[in-house]
Design an enzyme around this catalytic site. Structure first.
Site, PDB file in Angstrom:
ATOM      1  N   ARG A  28      -0.887   9.581  -0.356  1.00 43.86           N
ATOM      2  CA  ARG A  28      -2.146   9.968  -1.336  1.00 43.86           C
ATOM      3  C   ARG A  28      -2.205  11.508  -1.361  1.00 43.86           C
ATOM      4  O   ARG A  28      -2.750  11.893  -2.433  1.00 43.86           O
ATOM      5  CB  ARG A  28      -3.325   9.635  -0.186  1.00 43.86           C
ATOM      6  CG  ARG A  28      -3.755   8.125  -0.160  1.00 43.86           C
ATOM      7  CD  ARG A  28      -4.798   7.854   1.070  1.00 43.86           C
ATOM      8  NE  ARG A  28      -5.014   6.384   0.929  1.00 43.86           N
ATOM      9  CZ  ARG A  28      -5.843   5.738   1.441  1.00 43.86           C
ATOM     10  NH1 ARG A  28      -6.420   6.559   2.459  1.00 43.86           N
ATOM     11  NH2 ARG A  28      -6.046   4.516   1.508  1.00 43.86           N
ATOM     12  N   GLU A  85      -7.228   2.140  -2.856  1.00 41.10           N
ATOM     13  CA  GLU A  85      -5.845   1.869  -3.372  1.00 41.10           C
ATOM     14  C   GLU A  85      -5.382   0.692  -3.592  1.00 41.10           C
ATOM     15  O   GLU A  85      -4.390   0.425  -4.169  1.00 41.10           O
ATOM     16  CB  GLU A  85      -5.054   2.529  -2.227  1.00 41.10           C
ATOM     17  CG  GLU A  85      -3.603   2.912  -2.164  1.00 41.10           C
ATOM     18  CD  GLU A  85      -3.224   3.856  -0.996  1.00 41.10           C
ATOM     19  OE1 GLU A  85      -3.791   4.505  -0.606  1.00 41.10           O
ATOM     20  OE2 GLU A  85      -1.797   3.519  -0.625  1.00 41.10           O
ATOM     21  N   GLN A 114      -7.609  14.893   4.095  1.00 37.74           N
ATOM     22  CA  GLN A 114      -7.179  13.852   3.193  1.00 37.74           C
ATOM     23  C   GLN A 114      -8.038  13.555   1.897  1.00 37.74           C
ATOM     24  O   GLN A 114      -9.145  13.331   2.123  1.00 37.74           O
ATOM     25  CB  GLN A 114      -6.907  12.693   3.571  1.00 37.74           C
ATOM     26  CG  GLN A 114      -6.262  11.491   2.574  1.00 37.74           C
ATOM     27  CD  GLN A 114      -5.527  10.092   3.231  1.00 37.74           C
ATOM     28  OE1 GLN A 114      -6.439   9.435   3.313  1.00 37.74           O
ATOM     29  NE2 GLN A 114      -4.371   9.893   3.246  1.00 37.74           N
ATOM     30  N   LEU A 153     -15.261   5.555  -3.254  1.00 41.37           N
ATOM     31  CA  LEU A 153     -13.995   5.178  -3.230  1.00 41.37           C
ATOM     32  C   LEU A 153     -13.538   4.040  -4.283  1.00 41.37           C
ATOM     33  O   LEU A 153     -14.277   3.250  -4.514  1.00 41.37           O
ATOM     34  CB  LEU A 153     -13.740   4.902  -2.074  1.00 41.37           C
ATOM     35  CG  LEU A 153     -12.217   4.953  -1.559  1.00 41.37           C
ATOM     36  CD1 LEU A 153     -11.558   6.092  -1.589  1.00 41.37           C
ATOM     37  CD2 LEU A 153     -12.069   4.478  -0.072  1.00 41.37           C
ATOM     38  N   PHE A 186       0.764  -1.234   0.003  1.00 39.20           N
ATOM     39  CA  PHE A 186      -0.020   0.037  -0.088  1.00 39.20           C
ATOM     40  C   PHE A 186       0.955   1.169   0.066  1.00 39.20           C
ATOM     41  O   PHE A 186       2.034   0.997   0.334  1.00 39.20           O
ATOM     42  CB  PHE A 186      -1.027  -0.117   1.133  1.00 39.20           C
ATOM     43  CG  PHE A 186      -2.367   0.238   0.932  1.00 39.20           C
ATOM     44  CD1 PHE A 186      -2.986  -0.858   0.276  1.00 39.20           C
ATOM     45  CD2 PHE A 186      -3.077   0.960   1.571  1.00 39.20           C
ATOM     46  CE1 PHE A 186      -4.163  -0.855  -0.079  1.00 39.20           C
ATOM     47  CE2 PHE A 186      -4.524   1.101   1.123  1.00 39.20           C
ATOM     48  CZ  PHE A 186      -5.041   0.312   0.458  1.00 39.20           C
ATOM     49  N   HIS A 200     -11.848  12.248   1.777  1.00 39.55           N
ATOM     50  CA  HIS A 200     -11.916  11.025   2.378  1.00 39.55           C
ATOM     51  C   HIS A 200     -11.841  10.928   4.020  1.00 39.55           C
ATOM     52  O   HIS A 200     -12.411  10.216   4.504  1.00 39.55           O
ATOM     53  CB  HIS A 200     -11.021  10.078   1.657  1.00 39.55           C
ATOM     54  CG  HIS A 200     -10.752   8.742   2.011  1.00 39.55           C
ATOM     55  ND1 HIS A 200     -11.956   7.943   2.041  1.00 39.55           N
ATOM     56  CD2 HIS A 200      -9.859   7.873   2.316  1.00 39.55           C
ATOM     57  CE1 HIS A 200     -11.598   6.618   2.276  1.00 39.55           C
ATOM     58  NE2 HIS A 200     -10.591   6.770   2.633  1.00 39.55           N
ATOM     59  N   HIS A 204      -8.711  11.585  -1.259  1.00 38.30           N
ATOM     60  CA  HIS A 204      -8.228  10.349  -1.771  1.00 38.30           C
ATOM     61  C   HIS A 204      -8.034  10.526  -3.108  1.00 38.30           C
ATOM     62  O   HIS A 204      -8.907  11.242  -3.660  1.00 38.30           O
ATOM     63  CB  HIS A 204      -9.044   9.283  -1.280  1.00 38.30           C
ATOM     64  CG  HIS A 204      -8.618   7.693  -1.466  1.00 38.30           C
ATOM     65  ND1 HIS A 204      -8.501   7.274  -2.603  1.00 38.30           N
ATOM     66  CD2 HIS A 204      -8.443   6.824  -0.655  1.00 38.30           C
ATOM     67  CE1 HIS A 204      -7.910   6.047  -2.714  1.00 38.30           C
ATOM     68  NE2 HIS A 204      -8.030   5.719  -1.504  1.00 38.30           N
ATOM     69  N   ARG A 262      -2.406  10.781   6.338  1.00 46.73           N
ATOM     70  CA  ARG A 262      -2.417   9.550   6.710  1.00 46.73           C
ATOM     71  C   ARG A 262      -1.947   8.402   5.653  1.00 46.73           C
ATOM     72  O   ARG A 262      -2.482   8.707   4.465  1.00 46.73           O
ATOM     73  CB  ARG A 262      -3.883   9.218   7.078  1.00 46.73           C
ATOM     74  CG  ARG A 262      -4.136   7.810   7.479  1.00 46.73           C
ATOM     75  CD  ARG A 262      -5.504   7.531   8.172  1.00 46.73           C
ATOM     76  NE  ARG A 262      -6.582   7.591   6.771  1.00 46.73           N
ATOM     77  CZ  ARG A 262      -6.950   6.723   6.151  1.00 46.73           C
ATOM     78  NH1 ARG A 262      -6.309   5.530   6.355  1.00 46.73           N
ATOM     79  NH2 ARG A 262      -7.878   6.663   5.075  1.00 46.73           N
TER      80      ARG A 262
END
Lengths: 603, 254
Positions: A309, A253, A234, A250, A121, A380, A236, A415
């Site tokens: 991100r 990822e 954030q 969404l 990730f 997000h 995304h 994050r």
């Protein structure tokens, strides 16, 4: 108020996503009485939407991983604004929290030797995310839910908090309404855990559902708690962009973790064009190396699509602004291309990313095993939130705890994907444990009936207004304001305009009127939520104006560089004695030598 | 195709436990819209107090269950392009559950029913560090059941609940799927078969497969969950040879 029922518990948990459930289980495990209120039905909170996985340095796939690497990755991703104590505890305790889920019945995907499988990730040096295809959040919340219903927790579904109640400086409970009947209930409690999630509904394009109106943030703020890092939202990088009705939903990822690549209109993998300095030696230099990384080649470095991100989102915005976007204002995310590399690629994609396959097929008529997806940034997550003690998760208000997205600290300025699910577990448990201890160590609280009365009267005012405006138009205007003026790319002048606009919206919200009666009335609920949304929107805007640099999720067009001096403080806001929002900068305590050594060792 | 139309009429059920009726709302239609979008538009523009339960809007949370054009569906995953928009589209609450208001029903019985099922009970850990070993092939089978989003559409369509209201004697397809997930869990050692026969009423299911047909997660509820559980009940209670064997050997306990 005579007709308000009072329910007493030692610990009241507000919110029933991953953090709330884990906190309630922990508190109940310490033998205190626990009540839990949740805005929706049990098991529907946003945790259910989490797709990619839970970050924990189990080292099952790559034994070079350890808490130290995870700690360093989290700090680097957060641009060192993190509460380092939380980052340390999180990295150390996440593996136990994941194994505990397995002991409670979670079934993660497996390695060949039968252990929990882990995937790559963004921002994680090694494959670290325990997962179940692309529905990890569902597995996690259902496991906690099914375990929790036997833990002796008193669950009150579809209940929303109007205000926290206090006894002197201490928190004393909450005034709540239930959606079904619209009745008020007082929950008296010696300790309260806020686990209310995020603020996504402050923006037009978001992956968040109606519930995420910054309730915990605003409740805590009004109760006197301090919020921090509110400028760090954030976005995304990969939300759906077409058709319009699904905009913002969404796209995990995990698609990129499994080898998906980002391309612009010209078919160029634009992520190779801009790799930040502090990630250069961890990033692949060509597509082949990136592909090998996603397939587990330990000598390869990760592809630039798996940068953090904040960075990926900004690169997508740049491509679109410079005219290289896809037809509907996004870019292409292509997983179908892996058929050049893998036999049975289509089956592989359906197996690894079943809900993405399903989502695009059903909502956009796109077969992701054959065609690229169109994606663009979506609001997000908020890194900022209630300022808490790293060990206990207690806020600056005695007896008031916070865990999960509504708490701040772990993630700093940005994050990493996968760190939120582990955050919920690690700090949900800590908040629950400490709230139970606090309740055991402190005496009973008294609820002030006048405060209850006043809050209940306030909540009913919209019904009495005959000439006011409906709540939905105000909410939409707020979302437009934040999207357009305090979004991914920010400028002082625009944010000042946003502040003025928010002031006008506050005035409109004070005159909001609703139709119908108190039973299950979404108009009324939206009117009450507006109050919270406006508070967090103001906190975000003021904090974002004050941070005159670009770092993590906060990007200033008028101050595009990182300012080293600004790396030494967190922005905090609190409610002043006059009711106005006060902003300050709080220096980050120095990182202790042993953790500094870890950061140096991990490069 | 519905998507070329600029507006459509939705015949939405309005009312509460004391009564109600259908109301027609005409609203604009855009490409890609789903039924939940139309309901939200009506709510924002014409009926602020229209009650509807929803969360994720992506088919993952199972909140927005309703009956659209007579079929139990998730409103967020039902595209207008699949519906005939020339005539009004009916949108009504799930009929198996008590009505709260408009499109919202009281599904709390499902949560109570689940609590009666023996929870997950793992065998002792396989490794000294307290962890277990499982093969992917063994977890695959159960993962199908664990995809369930608890939308309760299977419960809504099951005649044992919808027509006969045997909630006190029958836990319904959702909870057979839940029980199957536990019974077939590679680590679980509890025995839920006697309960399936007695308090859970699996015998009431006569395999009409209505539940399977409406499952938005495409879980093969009848074939993969209910029938294997029925076979276990038969093996345990109705197989004379098996009963004889059991008389002489104790089922292994944790």
């Amino acid at each position: 108020m005579a007709d308000v029922e009072t329910i007493a518990h030692d610990v009241l948990v507000i919110g029933a996503g991953g953090a709330g459930l884990r906190a309630a289980i922990a508190a109940a495990g310490r033998g205190v009485s626990v009540g839990m209120v949740c805005k929706s039905l049990l098991g529907k909170a946003h945790t259910v939407m989490a797709e990619g996985g839970i970050a924990a340095a189990l080292g099952n796939v790559d034994d070079r991983d350890s808490w130290k690497v995870h700690f360093a990755d989290t700090m680097r991703g957060g641009q060192y604004l993190n509460n380092w104590r939380m980052a340390e505890l999180h990295a150390k305790e996440a593996p136990d929290r994941v194994r505990e889920l397995e002991a409670w019945g979670a079934l993660f995907d497996r390695t060949r030797d039968g252990r929990i499988l882990q995937r790559n990730f963004g921002g994680h040096k090694y494959p670290r995310l325990a997962h179940v295809g692309d529905r990890t959040g569902l597995e996690m919340i259902r496991t906690l839910q099914d375990h929790g219903i036997h833990a002796g927790i008193d669950v009150h579904m579809e209940c929303t908090v109007i205000t926290l109640l206090k006894d002197g400086d201490r928190v004393a409970g909450a005034l709540v309404y239930d959606r079904e009947r619209g009745r008020f209930h007082v929950f008296r409690a010696k300790a309260v855990v806020l686990a209310t999630g995020g603020i996504g509904r402050a923006y037009r394009i978001t992956s968040n559902s109606w519930e995420y109106t910054g309730d915990g943030h605003a409740l805590a703020y009004r109760a006197g708690a301090v919020l921090q890092d509110m400028e760090f939202v954030q976005f995304h990088p990969t939300g759906m962009v077409w058709p319009p009705s699904v905009r913002g939903i969404l796209v995990t990822e995990g698609v990129r973790g499994e080898g998906g690549v980002l391309k612009n209109r010209d078919g160029r993998r634009f992520m190779f064009d801009d790799v930040p300095e502090n990630y250069r030696n961890q990033t692949a230099t060509d597509p082949d190396e990136g592909w090998r990384y996603t397939q587990g080649d330990k000598s390869a470095r990760r592809p630039p699509e798996l940068l953090t991100r904040d960075h990926v989102a900004r690169c997508i915005v740049r491509e679109v602004r410079e005219g290289r976007g896809s037809p509907h204002g996004g870019v292409y995310l292509d997983i179908a291309w892996i058929r050049e590399r893998l036999p049975n690629a289509a089956d592989h994609i359906r197996k690894k990313l079943p809900s993405m396959y399903h989502q695009f097929k059903q909502l956009a008529d796109i077969d992701i095993t054959r065609e690229p997806m169109e994606v663009g940034p979506t609001t997000h997550y908020i890194m900022g939130g209630i300022r808490v003690d790293g060990d206990s998760q207690m806020s600056t208000v005695p007896g008031l705890f916070a865990a999960g997205e509504c708490a701040a600290g772990l993630h700093g300025a940005n994050r990493l994907g996968g760190n939120s699910l582990s955050d919920l577990l690690v700090f949900g448990k800590r908040a629950g444990d400490h709230a139970a201890d606090f309740a055991s160590q402190h005496g009973a609280v008294t609820v002030d009936p006048c405060a209850v009365d006043a809050a209940a009267r306030w909540a009913l005012e919209p019904f009495a207004r005959t000439d006011g405006e409906g709540p939905f138009a105000i909410q939409h205007a707020l979302q437009e304001t934040m999207q357009d003026l305090v979004g991914i790319v920010r400028r002082e002048e625009e944010m000042q305009r946003a502040l003025v606009a928010l002031g006008a919206l506050q005035a409109r919200a004070a005159r909001v009127a609703v139709d119908g009666n108190r039973e299950y009335n979404p108009g009324w609920h939206t009117a009450l939520d507006l109050h919270n949304l406006l508070t967090v929107a103001e906190a975000i805007t003021r904090s974002a104006i004050d941070r005159r640099e670009s770092r993590g999720g906060h990007f200033r067009d008028d101050h595009p560089a990182k300012d080293p001096a600004a790396g030494g403080y967190n922005t905090v806001v609190r409610r002043g004695p006059d009711g106005a929002m006060q902003l300050a900068r709080e220096a980050i305590p120095p990182v202790p030598a042993e953790l500094r050594a870890v950061l140096t060792e991990m490069g | 195709m519905g998507e070329t139309q600029s507006s459509a009429t939705f015949r939405v059920w309005r009312g509460d436990a004391t009564g109600g009726g259908f109301c027609d709302y005409r609203t604009a239609v855009a490409p890609g819209m789903v039924v939940l979008d139309a309901i939200h538009q009506i709510q924002a523009e014409q009926a602020n107090d229209l009650a509807v339960r929803w969360n994720c809007k992506a088919g993952k949370c199972g909140s927005c269950s309703a009956e659209v054009a007579g079929k139990p569906r998730l409103m967020c995953m039902t595209r207008l392009s699949e519906l005939a928009l020339e005539a009004p589209v009916t949108v009504e609450p799930m009929r198996a559950f008590p009505l709260v208001k408009d499109l919202v029903t009281d599904v709390s019985w499902n949560f109570r029913a689940k609590r009666t099922i023996t929870p997950f009970t793992p065998r002792r850990p396989d490794a000294p560090d307290g962890t277990w070993r499982m093969q992917q092939a063994d977890v695959d089978r159960v993962q199908e059941f664990r995809k369930c989003i608890e939308c309760f559409l299977c419960q809504d369509v099951c005649h044992v609940l919808r027509e006969h209201h045997l909630e006190e004697q029958f836990i319904g397809p959702r909870h057979f799927v839940y029980t199957a997930a536990l019974e077939m869990h590679p680590l679980d050692v509890a025995d839920r078969v006697p309960a399936l026969k007695r308090s859970n009423g699996i015998g009431f299911c006569n395999i009409t497969k209505c539940c399977t047909k409406v499952c938005p997660e495409s879980i093969t509820i009848t074939d993969n969950a209910i029938i294997p559980l029925k076979e276990r009940v038969v093996d345990e209670f109705y197989d004379p040879v098996g009963r004889l064997v059991k008389l002489f050997s104790r089922r292994q306990r944790p």
